[in-house]
Design a protein around this motif. Structure first.
Motif, PDB file in Angstrom:
ATOM      1  N   VAL A  94       0.813  -1.208   0.000  1.00 34.02           N
ATOM      2  CA  VAL A  94       0.000   0.000   0.000  1.00 34.02           C
ATOM      3  C   VAL A  94       0.849   1.261   0.000  1.00 34.02           C
ATOM      4  O   VAL A  94       0.595   2.201  -0.775  1.00 34.02           O
ATOM      5  CB  VAL A  94      -0.971  -0.022   1.200  1.00 34.02           C
ATOM      6  N   MET A  95       1.875   1.333   0.848  1.00 35.54           N
ATOM      7  CA  MET A  95       2.631   2.573   0.932  1.00 35.54           C
ATOM      8  C   MET A  95       3.518   2.808  -0.288  1.00 35.54           C
ATOM      9  O   MET A  95       3.704   3.954  -0.713  1.00 35.54           O
ATOM     10  CB  MET A  95       3.456   2.619   2.214  1.00 35.54           C
ATOM     11  N   ILE A  96       4.046   1.745  -0.875  1.00 34.82           N
ATOM     12  CA  ILE A  96       4.778   1.930  -2.132  1.00 34.82           C
ATOM     13  C   ILE A  96       3.830   2.437  -3.208  1.00 34.82           C
ATOM     14  O   ILE A  96       4.150   3.371  -3.965  1.00 34.82           O
ATOM     15  CB  ILE A  96       5.444   0.619  -2.571  1.00 34.82           C
ATOM     16  N   GLY A  97       2.644   1.849  -3.286  1.00 39.72           N
ATOM     17  CA  GLY A  97       1.668   2.306  -4.271  1.00 39.72           C
ATOM     18  C   GLY A  97       1.267   3.747  -4.051  1.00 39.72           C
ATOM     19  O   GLY A  97       1.237   4.553  -4.988  1.00 39.72           O
ATOM     20  N   ALA A  98       0.951   4.109  -2.808  1.00 36.99           N
ATOM     21  CA  ALA A  98       0.522   5.481  -2.518  1.00 36.99           C
ATOM     22  C   ALA A  98       1.623   6.482  -2.824  1.00 36.99           C
ATOM     23  O   ALA A  98       1.370   7.552  -3.405  1.00 36.99           O
ATOM     24  CB  ALA A  98       0.102   5.589  -1.050  1.00 36.99           C
ATOM     25  N   SER A  99       2.855   6.158  -2.440  1.00 40.44           N
ATOM     26  CA  SER A  99       3.943   7.115  -2.660  1.00 40.44           C
ATOM     27  C   SER A  99       4.260   7.273  -4.145  1.00 40.44           C
ATOM     28  O   SER A  99       4.560   8.395  -4.599  1.00 40.44           O
ATOM     29  CB  SER A  99       5.188   6.700  -1.879  1.00 40.44           C
ATOM     30  N   PHE A 122       3.451   7.686   6.821  1.00 41.84           N
ATOM     31  CA  PHE A 122       3.076   8.758   5.894  1.00 41.84           C
ATOM     32  C   PHE A 122       4.175   9.802   5.826  1.00 41.84           C
ATOM     33  O   PHE A 122       4.533  10.284   4.746  1.00 41.84           O
ATOM     34  CB  PHE A 122       1.768   9.419   6.340  1.00 41.84           C
ATOM     35  N   PHE A 123       4.692  10.186   6.988  1.00 43.63           N
ATOM     36  CA  PHE A 123       5.717  11.227   7.039  1.00 43.63           C
ATOM     37  C   PHE A 123       6.986  10.769   6.323  1.00 43.63           C
ATOM     38  O   PHE A 123       7.583  11.516   5.538  1.00 43.63           O
ATOM     39  CB  PHE A 123       6.031  11.592   8.483  1.00 43.63           C
ATOM     40  N   GLY A 124       7.397   9.536   6.583  1.00 42.91           N
ATOM     41  CA  GLY A 124       8.616   9.025   5.975  1.00 42.91           C
ATOM     42  C   GLY A 124       8.523   8.903   4.467  1.00 42.91           C
ATOM     43  O   GLY A 124       9.490   9.220   3.748  1.00 42.91           O
ATOM     44  N   PHE A 125       7.380   8.463   3.973  1.00 32.95           N
ATOM     45  CA  PHE A 125       7.243   8.311   2.525  1.00 32.95           C
ATOM     46  C   PHE A 125       7.121   9.662   1.827  1.00 32.95           C
ATOM     47  O   PHE A 125       7.611   9.826   0.704  1.00 32.95           O
ATOM     48  CB  PHE A 125       6.056   7.405   2.184  1.00 32.95           C
ATOM     49  N   VAL A 126       6.470  10.631   2.458  1.00 33.55           N
ATOM     50  CA  VAL A 126       6.429  11.973   1.863  1.00 33.55           C
ATOM     51  C   VAL A 126       7.852  12.525   1.745  1.00 33.55           C
ATOM     52  O   VAL A 126       8.232  13.099   0.711  1.00 33.55           O
ATOM     53  CB  VAL A 126       5.534  12.908   2.702  1.00 33.55           C
ATOM     54  N   ASP A 127       8.655  12.328   2.785  1.00 38.89           N
ATOM     55  CA  ASP A 127      10.055  12.744   2.716  1.00 38.89           C
ATOM     56  C   ASP A 127      10.811  11.968   1.635  1.00 38.89           C
ATOM     57  O   ASP A 127      11.629  12.537   0.905  1.00 38.89           O
ATOM     58  CB  ASP A 127      10.738  12.526   4.073  1.00 38.89           C
ATOM     59  N   ALA A 128      10.556  10.665   1.547  1.00 42.12           N
ATOM     60  CA  ALA A 128      11.315   9.813   0.636  1.00 42.12           C
ATOM     61  C   ALA A 128      11.103  10.191  -0.822  1.00 42.12           C
ATOM     62  O   ALA A 128      12.009  10.017  -1.646  1.00 42.12           O
ATOM     63  CB  ALA A 128      10.936   8.344   0.854  1.00 42.12           C
ATOM     64  N   ILE A 129       9.932  10.716  -1.162  1.00 43.33           N
ATOM     65  CA  ILE A 129       9.696  11.111  -2.561  1.00 43.33           C
ATOM     66  C   ILE A 129      10.027  12.587  -2.783  1.00 43.33           C
ATOM     67  O   ILE A 129       9.740  13.133  -3.858  1.00 43.33           O
ATOM     68  CB  ILE A 129       8.254  10.806  -3.002  1.00 43.33           C
ATOM     69  N   GLY A 130      10.628  13.229  -1.790  1.00 40.31           N
ATOM     70  CA  GLY A 130      11.087  14.602  -1.970  1.00 40.31           C
ATOM     71  C   GLY A 130       9.985  15.629  -1.971  1.00 40.31           C
ATOM     72  O   GLY A 130      10.088  16.648  -2.660  1.00 40.31           O
ATOM     73  N   ARG A 131       8.938  15.395  -1.182  1.00 40.76           N
ATOM     74  CA  ARG A 131       7.834  16.342  -1.113  1.00 40.76           C
ATOM     75  C   ARG A 131       7.804  17.032   0.250  1.00 40.76           C
ATOM     76  O   ARG A 131       8.329  16.517   1.235  1.00 40.76           O
ATOM     77  CB  ARG A 131       6.492  15.653  -1.364  1.00 40.76           C
ATOM     78  N   ARG A 132       7.149  18.177   0.282  1.00 45.16           N
ATOM     79  CA  ARG A 132       7.015  18.968   1.508  1.00 45.16           C
ATOM     80  C   ARG A 132       5.678  18.642   2.162  1.00 45.16           C
ATOM     81  O   ARG A 132       4.640  18.651   1.509  1.00 45.16           O
ATOM     82  CB  ARG A 132       7.078  20.457   1.144  1.00 45.16           C
ATOM     83  N   ARG A 133       5.705  18.356   3.457  1.00 41.13           N
ATOM     84  CA  ARG A 133       4.478  17.988   4.158  1.00 41.13           C
ATOM     85  C   ARG A 133       3.784  19.226   4.707  1.00 41.13           C
ATOM     86  O   ARG A 133       4.407  20.092   5.316  1.00 41.13           O
ATOM     87  CB  ARG A 133       4.799  17.030   5.305  1.00 41.13           C
ATOM     88  N   VAL A 134       2.475  19.281   4.519  1.00 40.50           N
ATOM     89  CA  VAL A 134       1.636  20.313   5.115  1.00 40.50           C
ATOM     90  C   VAL A 134       0.570  19.596   5.936  1.00 40.50           C
ATOM     91  O   VAL A 134      -0.092  18.682   5.436  1.00 40.50           O
ATOM     92  CB  VAL A 134       0.987  21.208   4.049  1.00 40.50           C
ATOM     93  N   ASP A 135       0.404  20.002   7.186  1.00 40.58           N
ATOM     94  CA  ASP A 135      -0.523  19.312   8.081  1.00 40.58           C
ATOM     95  C   ASP A 135      -1.900  19.969   8.094  1.00 40.58           C
ATOM     96  O   ASP A 135      -2.024  21.195   8.164  1.00 40.58           O
ATOM     97  CB  ASP A 135       0.026  19.292   9.507  1.00 40.58           C
TER      98      ASP A 135
END
Length: 385
Positions: A94-99, A122-135
């Protein structure tokens, strides 16, 4: 194991039989109630299917159409969701697919919105694809907050880039089942701001019968351009047998076609065999499991009231996870550390699920035997005062 209940194994049996991270990450005197893995006997249909495949040498590459077709059948029979297998791409998990979907839908160094407290990966995968997280934090009631979503979508799209929202449906760690109206409001806001939604729906098979029904995100009005990612792995305790599907809404079919076919190569053939057996022949086992999980959930409530009355929680509508508010115990921002060090119980650290939203909270996994739960809560009580 000799127990008749699915979740009845003793600590001694589990320590003897388990070699997964849950039981090996901490010293043997620590009870592990942290990672989302069940201490359950295997589903016989799954065990038989995997053993048969190995014994006959059927250990090659998987055939994605068979797996996708079985997911479509299960979704239709379970949730009344009429989904075409051709709208799916089989992926590793699931997380590989979502990312990978988020990587495709958003700009490099662009924004992905999430709603903490939420699954820490969620936080780790957002970082792993080079995106900025907004909460866009959940509200005080633990539910999606339209105003927080609006503010986060406005912030994330202010620079004009492509933005995604990673939805947890049902919500981990709170166990919230998002209602159709809440999901439709999310869809309306996402359309207003041009945000593309990707829904992690791995906990969908673990919605409890005494609460609201699960609503697949792609079934609500306005979600036609969104994606969902699903696997039965969580519902049948098959994290070590990986496979999942990415499902595209009707207006996201062209985007689905842009996902490289090589993503299907990571799916485990044995995982697909296990998941198909679970969805086709493991439903009676699964119904028994969910009944035991509900019983354990209610037991946790009674144990907390008896031993830790200052701890608050909202009874989860889904999952086998309890999100415990321990702020009244004066154990600091991360009570899990105190419970582990003083009580020898390993729980999920609240701040991992959101630095602000998780302060003073812990996540407790109640998918284990009642005896282990009773011992764990007694130990937790010794860590207080």
């Amino acid at each position: 194991m000799t127990t008749t209940s699915i979740l009845g194994a003793s600590e001694a049996e589990l320590r003897r039989d388990r070699t997964s991270v849950k039981w090996l990450a901490y010293p043997p005197d620590v009870l592990p109630l942290w990672v989302a893995e069940m201490d359950c006997d295997p589903c016989p249909a799954v065990a038989d299917a995997v053993a048969s495949a190995v014994s006959r040498g059927d250990t090659g590459y998987g055939w994605a159409p068979r797996y996708a077709g079985e997911v479509a059948r299960y979704a239709g029979e379970t949730w009344g969701w009429d989904v075409d297998p051709s709208s799916m791409l089989v992926v590793t998990d699931v997380m590989i697919g979502a990312s990978e979907v988020l990587r495709m839908l958003t700009d490099e160094r662009g924004a992905v919105v999430v709603s903490p407290p939420v699954y820490d990966s969620f936080f780790g995968f957002v970082d792993a694809i080079g995106r900025r997280r907004v909460d866009a934090p959940l509200g005080a009631d633990g539910r999606l907050d339209p105003e927080a979503l609006r503010a986060a979508f406005r912030e994330a799209t202010a620079g004009g880039g492509r933005v995604g929202y990673l939805l947890c449906n049902p919500q981990n760690p709170t166990g919230t089942v998002h209602s159709p109206d809440e999901l439709a409001t999310l869809a309306t806001l996402a359309r207003e701001f041009g945000v593309r939604v990707v829904a992690d729906e791995i906990h969908a098979p673990l919605v409890h019968d005494d609460g609201p029904a699960f609503s697949p995100y792609l079934t609500v009005p306005g979600a036609e351009d969104a994606f969902a990612v699903f696997s039965p792995s969580k519902g049948w305790n098959l994290a070590g047998l990986k496979s999942a599907v990415v499902v595209a809404g009707p207006q996201a079919q062209d985007d689905l076609a842009r996902l490289p076919e090589v993503h299907t190569h990571g799916s485990s053939h044995l995982g697909e065999i296990a998941h198909v057996a679970a969805m086709r022949d493991g439903l009676d086992w699964h119904a028994r499991l969910r009944a035991e999980l509900r019983s354990n959930r209610d037991l946790v409530g009674r144990l907390l009231a008896e031993h830790l009355p200052a701890v608050r929680w909202t009874v989860p509508q889904a999952t086998y996870l309890g999100w415990l508010d321990c702020r009244a115990l004066d154990l600091g921002d991360d009570p899990a550390a105190a419970f582990r060090e003083r009580g020898r119980v390993a729980l999920g650290s609240g701040p991992r699920y959101g630095a602000q939203a998780g302060r003073g909270f812990v996540r407790l996994n109640f998918a284990t035997s009642p005896a282990i739960l009773e011992e764990a809560v007694r130990r937790m009580a010794t860590a207080v005062g």
